[in-house]
Design an enzyme around this catalytic site. Structure first.
Site, PDB file in Angstrom:
ATOM      1  CB  THR A  12      -0.959   0.010   1.215  1.00 32.57           C
ATOM      2  OG1 THR A  12      -0.202   0.276   2.404  1.00 32.57           O
ATOM      3  CG2 THR A  12      -1.710  -1.298   1.357  1.00 32.57           C
ATOM      4  N   GLY A  13       0.414   2.296  -0.697  1.00 30.37           N
ATOM      5  CA  GLY A  13       1.193   3.539  -0.757  1.00 30.37           C
ATOM      6  C   GLY A  13       2.569   3.314  -1.344  1.00 30.37           C
ATOM      7  CB  THR A  15       3.082   6.137  -6.097  1.00 32.87           C
ATOM      8  OG1 THR A  15       2.798   7.019  -5.009  1.00 32.87           O
ATOM      9  CG2 THR A  15       1.823   5.396  -6.508  1.00 32.87           C
ATOM     10  CB  SER A  16       6.886   8.201  -3.642  1.00 40.10           C
ATOM     11  OG  SER A  16       6.234   8.475  -2.418  1.00 40.10           O
ATOM     12  N   GLY A  17       8.893   6.660  -2.126  1.00 35.79           N
ATOM     13  CA  GLY A  17       9.507   6.393  -0.831  1.00 35.79           C
ATOM     14  C   GLY A  17       9.725   4.926  -0.497  1.00 35.79           C
ATOM     15  CB  ILE A  18       9.501   3.218   2.810  1.00 30.88           C
ATOM     16  CG1 ILE A  18      10.557   4.077   3.517  1.00 30.88           C
ATOM     17  CG2 ILE A  18       9.488   1.790   3.352  1.00 30.88           C
ATOM     18  CD1 ILE A  18      10.321   4.290   5.013  1.00 30.88           C
ATOM     19  N   GLY A  19       7.616   2.545   0.312  1.00 26.47           N
ATOM     20  CA  GLY A  19       6.702   1.614  -0.360  1.00 26.47           C
ATOM     21  C   GLY A  19       7.200   1.235  -1.743  1.00 26.47           C
ATOM     22  CB  SER A 140       7.857   5.142  12.642  1.00 27.63           C
ATOM     23  OG  SER A 140       8.729   6.146  13.110  1.00 27.63           O
ATOM     24  CE1 TYR A 153       4.098   8.767  10.908  1.00 31.14           C
ATOM     25  CE2 TYR A 153       5.844   8.950  12.553  1.00 31.14           C
ATOM     26  CZ  TYR A 153       5.372   8.456  11.351  1.00 31.14           C
ATOM     27  OH  TYR A 153       6.175   7.635  10.585  1.00 31.14           O
TER      28      TYR A 153
HETATM   29  P1  NAD Z   1       5.778   8.752   1.233  1.00 31.03           P
HETATM   30  O1  NAD Z   1       4.980   9.964   1.605  1.00 31.03           O
HETATM   31  O2  NAD Z   1       7.053   8.906   0.475  1.00 31.03           O
HETATM   32  O3  NAD Z   1       4.857   7.735   0.428  1.00 31.03           O
HETATM   33  C1  NAD Z   1       3.563   7.499   0.882  1.00 31.03           C
HETATM   34  C2  NAD Z   1       2.829   6.749  -0.185  1.00 31.03           C
HETATM   35  O4  NAD Z   1       1.493   6.577   0.273  1.00 31.03           O
HETATM   36  C3  NAD Z   1       2.729   7.451  -1.523  1.00 31.03           C
HETATM   37  O5  NAD Z   1       2.818   6.452  -2.513  1.00 31.03           O
HETATM   38  C4  NAD Z   1       1.321   8.048  -1.512  1.00 31.03           C
HETATM   39  O6  NAD Z   1       0.781   8.178  -2.805  1.00 31.03           O
HETATM   40  C5  NAD Z   1       0.602   6.975  -0.746  1.00 31.03           C
HETATM   41  N1  NAD Z   1      -0.629   7.369  -0.081  1.00 31.03           N
HETATM   42  C6  NAD Z   1      -0.824   8.384   0.807  1.00 31.03           C
HETATM   43  N2  NAD Z   1      -2.106   8.365   1.242  1.00 31.03           N
HETATM   44  C7  NAD Z   1      -2.713   7.313   0.616  1.00 31.03           C
HETATM   45  C8  NAD Z   1      -4.016   6.734   0.629  1.00 31.03           C
HETATM   46  N3  NAD Z   1      -4.956   7.270   1.416  1.00 31.03           N
HETATM   47  N4  NAD Z   1      -4.283   5.628  -0.116  1.00 31.03           N
HETATM   48  C9  NAD Z   1      -3.302   5.063  -0.892  1.00 31.03           C
HETATM   49  N5  NAD Z   1      -2.057   5.557  -0.952  1.00 31.03           N
HETATM   50  C10 NAD Z   1      -1.771   6.663  -0.227  1.00 31.03           C
HETATM   51  O7  NAD Z   1       5.980   7.940   2.596  1.00 31.03           O
HETATM   52  P2  NAD Z   1       7.281   7.277   3.237  1.00 31.03           P
HETATM   53  O8  NAD Z   1       8.056   8.349   3.910  1.00 31.03           O
HETATM   54  O9  NAD Z   1       7.942   6.372   2.268  1.00 31.03           O
HETATM   55  O10 NAD Z   1       6.597   6.429   4.396  1.00 31.03           O
HETATM   56  C11 NAD Z   1       6.058   5.144   4.199  1.00 31.03           C
HETATM   57  C12 NAD Z   1       5.778   4.514   5.556  1.00 31.03           C
HETATM   58  O11 NAD Z   1       6.981   4.447   6.303  1.00 31.03           O
HETATM   59  C13 NAD Z   1       4.791   5.309   6.408  1.00 31.03           C
HETATM   60  O12 NAD Z   1       3.947   4.429   7.106  1.00 31.03           O
HETATM   61  C14 NAD Z   1       5.687   6.073   7.370  1.00 31.03           C
HETATM   62  O13 NAD Z   1       5.034   6.382   8.571  1.00 31.03           O
HETATM   63  C15 NAD Z   1       6.807   5.074   7.558  1.00 31.03           C
HETATM   64  N6  NAD Z   1       8.086   5.677   7.985  1.00 31.03           N
HETATM   65  C16 NAD Z   1       8.715   6.627   7.221  1.00 31.03           C
HETATM   66  C17 NAD Z   1       9.929   7.149   7.671  1.00 31.03           C
HETATM   67  C18 NAD Z   1      10.708   8.184   6.873  1.00 31.03           C
HETATM   68  O14 NAD Z   1      11.661   8.738   7.426  1.00 31.03           O
HETATM   69  N7  NAD Z   1      10.364   8.436   5.614  1.00 31.03           N
HETATM   70  C19 NAD Z   1      10.479   6.725   8.892  1.00 31.03           C
HETATM   71  C20 NAD Z   1       9.800   5.760   9.630  1.00 31.03           C
HETATM   72  C21 NAD Z   1       8.613   5.248   9.165  1.00 31.03           C
END
Ligand code: NAD
Length: 263
Positions: A12-13, A15-19, A140, A153
């Site tokens: 889920t989610g 399209t960018s980042g960790i996902g 996290s 959060y």
């Molecule tokens: P991001 O903002 O880069 O990516 C989030 C993704 O979720 C995107 O693909 C966006 O399109 C999608 N999205 C948002 N709302 C949505 C919805 N309602 N339905 C479907 N898709 C949706 O996020 P990230 O920073 O890669 O974080 C991903 C996970 O990792 C999160 O749960 C975040 O809490 C956790 N996390 C992130 C970090 C960090 O430093 N980046 C650290 C610890 C934990």
């Protein structure tokens, strides 16, 4: 694939980042990967990128707002069979705790916690019937180190550990494992933007990263931001056959940031 069974993996989610990094890792291993975001075009573009990067044709975009029941039902209709569910979707945002209104507490809970609870409820029973499944919640370090600047959060990330453990207990003996992965601060596009805003355009990104870690994350043993691929490596393992004895656990990919020997 020859040695490993091809699984259907929903991230889920993604399209960018960790996902996105998690989706890439599973696609590289030859699994069928469902890429998800809310926007049709962005989701299709991310799936295209992953196909190109991995050479896999089994990468499918499904746009749906998984923070809603309708979105979850639409996902189930589009993809009825999932073997590995990665509840990655999550939002964050700083706000002083005395100023967070009820609506915002609810929104954070709905998006970060209930989205994963709902999808687990929809997909895990069928995994149990088939005798194999993996559910992974991306929490996290904020789950165990409540951030003063975003208590709402932190609350959702702590809740993810609790629900993950609860589902694992309910699925005892079924072949379905449920775990939480706790990344520390990770260099995603959102965090990069935050760093650039923090130091201004004249400071190089690596210097901004170094300063941020020294000033804001002094307990990190890694001394740098984690890369999304490093989180993906752990998720890839937890989602594999090899991780069969790991369930009900909270697994840290925090670079030693949490100053404790257990989560
Ligand atoms: P991001 O903002 O880069 O990516 C989030 C993704 O979720 C995107 O693909 C966006 O399109 C999608 N999205 C948002 N709302 C949505 C919805 N309602 N339905 C479907 N898709 C949706 O996020 P990230 O920073 O890669 O974080 C991903 C996970 O990792 C999160 O749960 C975040 O809490 C956790 N996390 C992130 C970090 C960090 O430093 N980046 C650290 C610890 C934990």
């Amino acid at each position: 694939m020859t040695e490993t069974t091809q699984r259907t993996v929903l991230v889920t989610g993604s399209t960018s980042g960790i996902g996105e990094a998690i989706a890439l890792a599973f696609a590289r291993d030859g699994h069928r990967v469902i890429v998800n975001g809310r926007d049709e075009e962005r989701t299709a573009a991310a799936a295209d990128e992953i196909r190109t990067a991995t050479g896999s044709t089994a990468v499918e975009p499904v746009a749906a707002d998984l923070a809603t029941d309708e979105g979850a039902q639409a996902m189930l209709a589009a993809v009825p069979h999932v073997d590995v569910l990665v509840n990655n979707l999550g939002i964050f945002g700083a706000q002083p705790v005395f100023e967070i209104p009820d609506e915002e507490w609810r929104r954070f809970f709905e998006v970060n916690v209930l989205s994963g609870v709902r999808l687990t409820r929809l997909y895990a029973p069928a995994m149990a019937e088939r005798g194999w499944g993996r559910v992974i919640f991306i929490a996290s370090e904020s789950a165990v180190m409540t951030p003063t600047e975003m208590v709402h959060y932190g609350m959702t990330k702590t809740a993810q550990i609790a629900v993950s453990r609860g589902f694992a207990q309910e699925l005892k003996g079924t072949g379905v494992t449920v775990n939480t992965v706790l990344p520390g601060s990770t260099l995603t596009p959102g965090v990069e933007e935050f760093l650039r805003d923090r130091v201004g355009p004249d400071v190089p990104l690596d210097e901004a990263e170094r300063r941020f870690m020294a000033e804001e994350r002094p307990t990190s043993l890694l001394g740098r931001l984690i890369r999304p691929e490093e989180v993906a490596s752990m998720v890839r393992y937890v989602g594999s056959d090899e991780a069969s004895a790991t369930t009900g656990a909270a697994l840290r990919v925090d670079g030693g940031l949490i100053p404790a020997i257990v989560p």
